[in-house]
Scaffold this motif. Structure first.
Motif, PDB file in Angstrom:
ATOM      1  N   ALA A   9       0.828  -1.202   0.000  1.00  0.00           N
ATOM      2  CA  ALA A   9       0.000   0.000   0.000  1.00  0.00           C
ATOM      3  C   ALA A   9       0.865   1.255   0.000  1.00  0.00           C
ATOM      4  CB  ALA A   9      -0.923  -0.004   1.212  1.00  0.00           C
ATOM      5  N   ALA A  10       1.963   1.230   0.761  1.00  0.00           N
ATOM      6  CA  ALA A  10       2.879   2.372   0.800  1.00  0.00           C
ATOM      7  C   ALA A  10       3.518   2.591  -0.566  1.00  0.00           C
ATOM      8  CB  ALA A  10       3.946   2.149   1.862  1.00  0.00           C
ATOM      9  N   LEU A  53      -1.288   9.192   5.727  1.00  0.00           N
ATOM     10  CA  LEU A  53      -1.309   7.777   5.369  1.00  0.00           C
ATOM     11  C   LEU A  53       0.067   7.140   5.454  1.00  0.00           C
ATOM     12  CD1 LEU A  53      -3.766   7.682   2.340  1.00  0.00           C
ATOM     13  CD2 LEU A  53      -4.215   7.078   4.705  1.00  0.00           C
ATOM     14  N   LYS A  54       1.097   7.899   5.135  1.00  0.00           N
ATOM     15  CA  LYS A  54       2.448   7.333   5.197  1.00  0.00           C
ATOM     16  C   LYS A  54       2.781   6.900   6.620  1.00  0.00           C
ATOM     17  CE  LYS A  54       4.429   9.819   1.270  1.00  0.00           C
ATOM     18  NZ  LYS A  54       5.458  10.790   0.822  1.00  0.00           N
ATOM     19  N   LYS A 118      -4.193  -5.148  10.764  1.00  0.00           N
ATOM     20  CA  LYS A 118      -5.318  -5.240   9.840  1.00  0.00           C
ATOM     21  C   LYS A 118      -6.128  -3.946   9.827  1.00  0.00           C
ATOM     22  CE  LYS A 118      -6.080 -10.251  10.109  1.00  0.00           C
ATOM     23  NZ  LYS A 118      -7.033 -11.313  10.495  1.00  0.00           N
ATOM     24  N   THR A 119      -6.411  -3.424  11.017  1.00  0.00           N
ATOM     25  CA  THR A 119      -7.244  -2.230  11.106  1.00  0.00           C
ATOM     26  C   THR A 119      -6.574  -1.029  10.445  1.00  0.00           C
ATOM     27  OG1 THR A 119      -8.296  -2.991  13.148  1.00  0.00           O
ATOM     28  CG2 THR A 119      -8.372  -0.632  12.700  1.00  0.00           C
ATOM     29  N   MET A 120      -5.326  -0.771  10.809  1.00  0.00           N
ATOM     30  CA  MET A 120      -4.630   0.397  10.275  1.00  0.00           C
ATOM     31  C   MET A 120      -4.415   0.269   8.771  1.00  0.00           C
ATOM     32  SD  MET A 120      -1.868   0.994  13.333  1.00  0.00           S
ATOM     33  CE  MET A 120      -1.342   2.596  12.727  1.00  0.00           C
ATOM     34  N   VAL A 123      -7.841   0.787   6.839  1.00  0.00           N
ATOM     35  CA  VAL A 123      -8.233   2.196   6.766  1.00  0.00           C
ATOM     36  C   VAL A 123      -7.432   2.905   5.679  1.00  0.00           C
ATOM     37  CG1 VAL A 123      -8.175   4.403   7.986  1.00  0.00           C
ATOM     38  CG2 VAL A 123      -9.013   2.371   9.164  1.00  0.00           C
ATOM     39  N   ALA A 124      -6.121   2.737   5.703  1.00  0.00           N
ATOM     40  CA  ALA A 124      -5.260   3.421   4.724  1.00  0.00           C
ATOM     41  C   ALA A 124      -5.525   2.931   3.307  1.00  0.00           C
ATOM     42  CB  ALA A 124      -3.796   3.206   5.097  1.00  0.00           C
TER      43      ALA A 124
END
Length: 243
Positions: A9-10, A53-54, A118-120, A123-124
């Motif tokens: 994702a990053a 987000l980073k 998982k949660t963080m 969301v991102a």
């Protein structure tokens, strides 16, 4: 459910850039027919609020790589299995009970860390995916307008309607409005979907609070130390190697 990959994702986030050329193309046509709502939408997309987000993904990746609690649980279990081969008695029973409680707490802690990841990440990734699709919709709209330019022999950057017949001007404006309508509808659908998804993640926010307040702690040895630490209460099993 598999844990989302915060590292990927990053990388996706780092590869994303705002399409300035497509934005300019849409603004030219919006100015041409006075579609100021589209210009306002572009202004909002340009400053899309995604939060930090980073930082979120960095924390998620750090959590994903944490295995100290799992490693500690394995070491306690290994020690218990090694002792079980040679020792018994009330001291070992006390140690066995205590180590079982410790391993249970360590495993629950590791599960909480995994849940945080998982949660963080979710969301991102939800926000990143939405923004990526918004930029795709923007690019598609610009491409559709570029096709119109070829069809009607329009010079890009024109600030006035080209010298076309009345019926052709109407077709031209209708085609632009159709492209803008699709762009507007796509953006609203994507943003509405993101809001719905984020609403579902409110429960995850509450989960974070619950993890913070109920994160399992290793139980104190307490009076067990008086038993486990007293070598006279340890017994070697018959036939076992005392070493």
């Amino acid at each position: 459910m598999t844990t989302p990959d915060p590292g990927q994702a990053a990388a996706d986030l780092a590869s994303m850039s705002y399409p300035e050329a497509a934005d300019q193309k849409i603004r030219e046509y919006a100015d041409l027919i006075g579609a100021y709502g589209i210009i306002g939408l572009l202004d909002k997309l340009r400053v899309f609020v995604a939060g930090d987000l980073k930082k979120t993904l960095g924390l998620a990746e750090e959590f994903a790589n944490q295995s100290k609690l799992k490693d500690a649980a394995e070491k306690v279990n290994d020690a218990k299995l090694s002792l079980n081969a040679a020792w018994h008695g009330d001291a070992f029973d006390q140690y066995s009970m205590y180590s079982g409680m410790a391993v249970d707490s360590l495993n629950k802690g590791q599960a909480s860390v995994t849940s945080l990841t998982k949660t963080m990440s979710t969301v991102a990734i939800t926000v990143i995916s939405t923004y990526k699709n918004l930029l795709l919709a923007l690019g598609n709209c610009a491409a559709n307008l570029a096709q119109l330019a070829g069809k009607f022999a329009i010079v890009a950057g024109s600030v006035a309607l080209p010298p076309l017949a009345v019926f052709a001007v109407k077709d031209f404006v209708d085609a632009i409005n159709s492209a803008f309508e699709k762009f507007w509808r796509d953006c609203n659908t994507l943003l509405a979907g993101m809001i719905t998804d984020m609403g579902a993640l409110v429960g995850s926010g509450l989960e974070l609070t619950a993890i913070e307040t109920t994160f399992p702690k290793i139980p104190d040895v307490g009076t067990s130390a008086e038993v486990v630490g007293e070598h006279r209460r340890w017994r070697i099993k018959p036939g076992a190697d005392p070493s």
